[in-house]
Design a protein around this motif. Sequence first.
Motif, PDB file in Angstrom:
ATOM      1  N   ASN A 165      37.281 -11.985  21.792  1.00  0.00           N
ATOM      2  CA  ASN A 165      37.747 -13.128  20.988  1.00  0.00           C
ATOM      3  C   ASN A 165      37.685 -12.773  19.512  1.00  0.00           C
ATOM      4  O   ASN A 165      36.985 -13.416  18.729  1.00  0.00           O
ATOM      5  CB  ASN A 165      36.869 -14.354  21.260  1.00  0.00           C
ATOM      6  CG  ASN A 165      36.827 -14.732  22.705  1.00  0.00           C
ATOM      7  OD1 ASN A 165      37.742 -15.346  23.223  1.00  0.00           O
ATOM      8  ND2 ASN A 165      35.764 -14.333  23.388  1.00  0.00           N
ATOM      9  N   SER A 166      38.414 -11.763  19.113  1.00  0.00           N
ATOM     10  CA  SER A 166      38.289 -11.233  17.750  1.00  0.00           C
ATOM     11  C   SER A 166      38.704 -12.223  16.665  1.00  0.00           C
ATOM     12  O   SER A 166      38.309 -12.058  15.515  1.00  0.00           O
ATOM     13  CB  SER A 166      39.097  -9.946  17.611  1.00  0.00           C
ATOM     14  OG  SER A 166      40.465 -10.185  17.874  1.00  0.00           O
ATOM     15  N   ASP A 195      31.843 -20.664  16.135  1.00  0.00           N
ATOM     16  CA  ASP A 195      32.160 -20.727  17.564  1.00  0.00           C
ATOM     17  C   ASP A 195      31.445 -19.611  18.331  1.00  0.00           C
ATOM     18  O   ASP A 195      30.963 -19.819  19.443  1.00  0.00           O
ATOM     19  CB  ASP A 195      33.664 -20.629  17.792  1.00  0.00           C
ATOM     20  CG  ASP A 195      34.419 -21.820  17.222  1.00  0.00           C
ATOM     21  OD1 ASP A 195      33.807 -22.908  17.101  1.00  0.00           O
ATOM     22  OD2 ASP A 195      35.608 -21.656  16.886  1.00  0.00           O
ATOM     23  N   ILE A 196      31.398 -18.432  17.732  1.00  0.00           N
ATOM     24  CA  ILE A 196      30.704 -17.306  18.358  1.00  0.00           C
ATOM     25  C   ILE A 196      29.215 -17.626  18.475  1.00  0.00           C
ATOM     26  O   ILE A 196      28.605 -17.423  19.526  1.00  0.00           O
ATOM     27  CB  ILE A 196      30.920 -16.011  17.561  1.00  0.00           C
ATOM     28  CG1 ILE A 196      32.407 -15.662  17.513  1.00  0.00           C
ATOM     29  CG2 ILE A 196      30.115 -14.868  18.168  1.00  0.00           C
ATOM     30  CD1 ILE A 196      32.756 -14.609  16.470  1.00  0.00           C
ATOM     31  N   GLN A 229      30.293  -8.416  23.169  1.00  0.00           N
ATOM     32  CA  GLN A 229      31.408  -8.517  24.109  1.00  0.00           C
ATOM     33  C   GLN A 229      32.304  -9.694  23.747  1.00  0.00           C
ATOM     34  O   GLN A 229      33.528  -9.600  23.809  1.00  0.00           O
ATOM     35  CB  GLN A 229      30.895  -8.651  25.543  1.00  0.00           C
ATOM     36  CG  GLN A 229      31.993  -8.558  26.572  1.00  0.00           C
ATOM     37  CD  GLN A 229      32.745  -7.237  26.504  1.00  0.00           C
ATOM     38  OE1 GLN A 229      32.139  -6.177  26.501  1.00  0.00           O
ATOM     39  NE2 GLN A 229      34.055  -7.297  26.422  1.00  0.00           N
ATOM     40  N   TYR A 230      31.695 -10.803  23.349  1.00  0.00           N
ATOM     41  CA  TYR A 230      32.458 -11.986  22.947  1.00  0.00           C
ATOM     42  C   TYR A 230      33.356 -11.655  21.756  1.00  0.00           C
ATOM     43  O   TYR A 230      34.527 -12.052  21.730  1.00  0.00           O
ATOM     44  CB  TYR A 230      31.504 -13.134  22.603  1.00  0.00           C
ATOM     45  CG  TYR A 230      32.184 -14.463  22.445  1.00  0.00           C
ATOM     46  CD1 TYR A 230      32.303 -15.326  23.522  1.00  0.00           C
ATOM     47  CD2 TYR A 230      32.704 -14.859  21.213  1.00  0.00           C
ATOM     48  CE1 TYR A 230      32.937 -16.555  23.381  1.00  0.00           C
ATOM     49  CE2 TYR A 230      33.333 -16.075  21.063  1.00  0.00           C
ATOM     50  CZ  TYR A 230      33.445 -16.924  22.151  1.00  0.00           C
ATOM     51  OH  TYR A 230      34.078 -18.131  22.008  1.00  0.00           O
ATOM     52  N   MET A 240      24.778  -4.239  10.600  1.00  0.00           N
ATOM     53  CA  MET A 240      26.019  -4.675   9.952  1.00  0.00           C
ATOM     54  C   MET A 240      26.355  -6.095  10.389  1.00  0.00           C
ATOM     55  O   MET A 240      25.840  -6.580  11.387  1.00  0.00           O
ATOM     56  CB  MET A 240      27.167  -3.720  10.262  1.00  0.00           C
ATOM     57  CG  MET A 240      27.472  -3.519  11.725  1.00  0.00           C
ATOM     58  SD  MET A 240      28.644  -2.187  12.057  1.00  0.00           S
ATOM     59  CE  MET A 240      27.544  -0.789  12.153  1.00  0.00           C
ATOM     60  N   THR A 241      27.225  -6.725   9.612  1.00  0.00           N
ATOM     61  CA  THR A 241      27.641  -8.082   9.955  1.00  0.00           C
ATOM     62  C   THR A 241      28.564  -8.046  11.171  1.00  0.00           C
ATOM     63  O   THR A 241      29.150  -7.000  11.481  1.00  0.00           O
ATOM     64  CB  THR A 241      28.388  -8.758   8.790  1.00  0.00           C
ATOM     65  OG1 THR A 241      29.603  -8.038   8.561  1.00  0.00           O
ATOM     66  CG2 THR A 241      27.538  -8.805   7.532  1.00  0.00           C
ATOM     67  N   PRO A 242      28.720  -9.175  11.859  1.00  0.00           N
ATOM     68  CA  PRO A 242      29.623  -9.195  13.013  1.00  0.00           C
ATOM     69  C   PRO A 242      31.052  -8.757  12.654  1.00  0.00           C
ATOM     70  O   PRO A 242      31.686  -8.014  13.412  1.00  0.00           O
ATOM     71  CB  PRO A 242      29.597 -10.655  13.464  1.00  0.00           C
ATOM     72  CG  PRO A 242      28.285 -11.166  12.992  1.00  0.00           C
ATOM     73  CD  PRO A 242      28.015 -10.454  11.706  1.00  0.00           C
ATOM     74  N   LYS A 243      31.534  -9.187  11.504  1.00  0.00           N
ATOM     75  CA  LYS A 243      32.895  -8.837  11.088  1.00  0.00           C
ATOM     76  C   LYS A 243      33.053  -7.325  10.891  1.00  0.00           C
ATOM     77  O   LYS A 243      34.023  -6.720  11.344  1.00  0.00           O
ATOM     78  CB  LYS A 243      33.251  -9.587   9.802  1.00  0.00           C
ATOM     79  CG  LYS A 243      34.663  -9.391   9.346  1.00  0.00           C
ATOM     80  CD  LYS A 243      34.952 -10.245   8.124  1.00  0.00           C
ATOM     81  CE  LYS A 243      36.390 -10.068   7.678  1.00  0.00           C
ATOM     82  NZ  LYS A 243      36.695 -10.931   6.536  1.00  0.00           N
ATOM     83  N   ILE A 244      32.079  -6.722  10.233  1.00  0.00           N
ATOM     84  CA  ILE A 244      32.130  -5.269  10.016  1.00  0.00           C
ATOM     85  C   ILE A 244      31.960  -4.537  11.341  1.00  0.00           C
ATOM     86  O   ILE A 244      32.651  -3.562  11.615  1.00  0.00           O
ATOM     87  CB  ILE A 244      31.082  -4.834   8.974  1.00  0.00           C
ATOM     88  CG1 ILE A 244      31.462  -5.398   7.608  1.00  0.00           C
ATOM     89  CG2 ILE A 244      30.954  -3.320   8.931  1.00  0.00           C
ATOM     90  CD1 ILE A 244      30.412  -5.210   6.539  1.00  0.00           C
ATOM     91  N   TRP A 245      31.038  -5.004  12.178  1.00  0.00           N
ATOM     92  CA  TRP A 245      30.830  -4.382  13.487  1.00  0.00           C
ATOM     93  C   TRP A 245      32.140  -4.392  14.277  1.00  0.00           C
ATOM     94  O   TRP A 245      32.529  -3.380  14.853  1.00  0.00           O
ATOM     95  CB  TRP A 245      29.731  -5.113  14.258  1.00  0.00           C
ATOM     96  CG  TRP A 245      29.456  -4.500  15.599  1.00  0.00           C
ATOM     97  CD1 TRP A 245      28.584  -3.502  15.865  1.00  0.00           C
ATOM     98  CD2 TRP A 245      30.094  -4.837  16.832  1.00  0.00           C
ATOM     99  NE1 TRP A 245      28.637  -3.199  17.204  1.00  0.00           N
ATOM    100  CE2 TRP A 245      29.550  -3.995  17.819  1.00  0.00           C
ATOM    101  CE3 TRP A 245      31.066  -5.763  17.211  1.00  0.00           C
ATOM    102  CZ2 TRP A 245      29.946  -4.053  19.155  1.00  0.00           C
ATOM    103  CZ3 TRP A 245      31.463  -5.816  18.536  1.00  0.00           C
ATOM    104  CH2 TRP A 245      30.908  -4.971  19.485  1.00  0.00           C
ATOM    105  N   LEU A 246      32.808  -5.532  14.294  1.00  0.00           N
ATOM    106  CA  LEU A 246      34.067  -5.639  15.033  1.00  0.00           C
ATOM    107  C   LEU A 246      35.119  -4.711  14.451  1.00  0.00           C
ATOM    108  O   LEU A 246      35.847  -4.040  15.186  1.00  0.00           O
ATOM    109  CB  LEU A 246      34.566  -7.086  15.025  1.00  0.00           C
ATOM    110  CG  LEU A 246      35.857  -7.339  15.787  1.00  0.00           C
ATOM    111  CD1 LEU A 246      35.701  -6.979  17.259  1.00  0.00           C
ATOM    112  CD2 LEU A 246      36.281  -8.785  15.626  1.00  0.00           C
TER     113      LEU A 246
END
Length: 73
Positions: A28-29, A35-36, A23-24, A58-64
């Motif tokens: 906060n993309s 920071d995350i 959700q964060y 997957m990594t946070p960046k790919i997930w987003l």
Amino acid sequence: VNSSYGMSFTDYVNTLRIEYAKQYLLDNSNARQSDIAAACGFPNAPSFNSIFKKATGMTPKIWLATRTEGEEQ
């Protein structure tokens, strides 16, 4: 926690942290990974990245990116 949720306390807490992190990330993309990690209770960005990838595949960046690619059009 072990008998109720079928996982260790640490895994349970990390599951909650990852759900919060998702959700964060959506809210906060542009946030930096450090920071995350701090906002979600992880000790550092590499730890956050590793646990996030283990939980989601997957990594946070790919997930987003998979969540926001349709919104940019």
